[in-house]
Design an enzyme around this catalytic site. Structure first.
Site, mmCIF file in Angstrom:
data_model
loop_
_atom_site.group_PDB
_atom_site.id
_atom_site.type_symbol
_atom_site.label_atom_id
_atom_site.label_comp_id
_atom_site.label_asym_id
_atom_site.label_seq_id
_atom_site.Cartn_x
_atom_site.Cartn_y
_atom_site.Cartn_z
ATOM 1 N N CYS A 39 43.177 52.465 -15.999
ATOM 2 C CA CYS A 39 42.751 51.725 -14.799
ATOM 3 C C CYS A 39 43.631 50.509 -14.554
ATOM 4 C CB CYS A 39 41.298 51.278 -14.966
ATOM 5 S SG CYS A 39 41.064 50.285 -16.463
ATOM 6 N N ASP A 41 43.512 47.824 -16.528
ATOM 7 C CA ASP A 41 42.889 46.653 -17.151
ATOM 8 C C ASP A 41 43.342 46.515 -18.606
ATOM 9 O OD1 ASP A 41 41.469 45.910 -14.877
ATOM 10 O OD2 ASP A 41 39.878 47.347 -15.323
ATOM 11 N N CYS A 72 36.321 45.714 -16.661
ATOM 12 C CA CYS A 72 35.014 45.850 -16.014
ATOM 13 C C CYS A 72 33.873 45.495 -16.972
ATOM 14 C CB CYS A 72 34.845 47.282 -15.526
ATOM 15 S SG CYS A 72 34.651 48.453 -16.887
ATOM 16 N N CYS A 116 37.004 52.818 -20.986
ATOM 17 C CA CYS A 116 36.842 51.382 -21.260
ATOM 18 C C CYS A 116 36.446 51.191 -22.727
ATOM 19 C CB CYS A 116 35.792 50.775 -20.338
ATOM 20 S SG CYS A 116 35.967 51.289 -18.613
HETATM 21 FE FE1 FES Z 1 39.157 49.153 -16.201
HETATM 22 FE FE2 FES Z 1 36.676 49.531 -17.188
HETATM 23 S S1 FES Z 1 37.521 50.294 -15.336
HETATM 24 S S2 FES Z 1 38.277 48.419 -18.010
#
Ligand code: FES
Length: 139
Positions: A39, A41, A72, A116
């Site tokens: 994602c 992140d 998230c 995640c």
């Molecule tokens: Fe990116 Fe959860 S969607 S860390």
């Protein structure tokens, strides 16, 4: 957390995401792990590792663990839980923490958010690899 997130996730995720344990950057960590997900992140995990003697044998244990993330709510909950799970454990015990256990403790992790949890575990593994490499450099 948004209303939709609270509806979407189990109570454990909501609890940990709303009141994360061990969140924040650690000053002078002994080991740092960085992990990224598909994602885009990221999570960082910081460890303070100490040694103690148990029945004559020297063991390494995790005295403190903290994390930071721009991820998230599930990433916050997962990283928070990882730090909580490994504090006070030996490095060897921390190495055995797996995604399945994390998901089981967190409860209902939506399929699209499983990465995640994987990111949190991979970040921990990277921190432990960092620690092993650091020790090798000192030898
Ligand atoms: Fe990116 Fe959860 S969607 S860390």
């Amino acid at each position: 957390m948004t209303f939709i997130e609270k509806e979407m996730y189990g109570s454990r995720i909501v609890e940990y995401a709303s009141k994360p344990r061990n969140r924040g950057v650690m000053k002078k960590p002994d080991a740092v792990g960085v992990g990224g997900g598909p994602c885009g992140d990221m999570i960082e995990i910081y460890l303070k590792i100490k040694k103690k003697k148990v029945r004559g044998a020297e063991i390494e244990y995790i005295r403190d663990a903290k994390f930071e993330t721009m991820g998230c709510a599930v990433a916050v909950a997962a990283a928070s839980l990882v730090t909580e799970e490994i504090k006070g454990k030996t490095v060897k015990e921390a190495e055995t923490l797996e995604v399945e256990k994390l998901k089981k403790i967190l409860g209902s992790v939506p399929l699209v958010k499983e990465h995640c949890c994987e990111m949190a575990i991979n970040t921990l593994k990277n921190a432990l690899i960092f620690w092993e490499n650091k020790k090798k450099e000192k030898q």
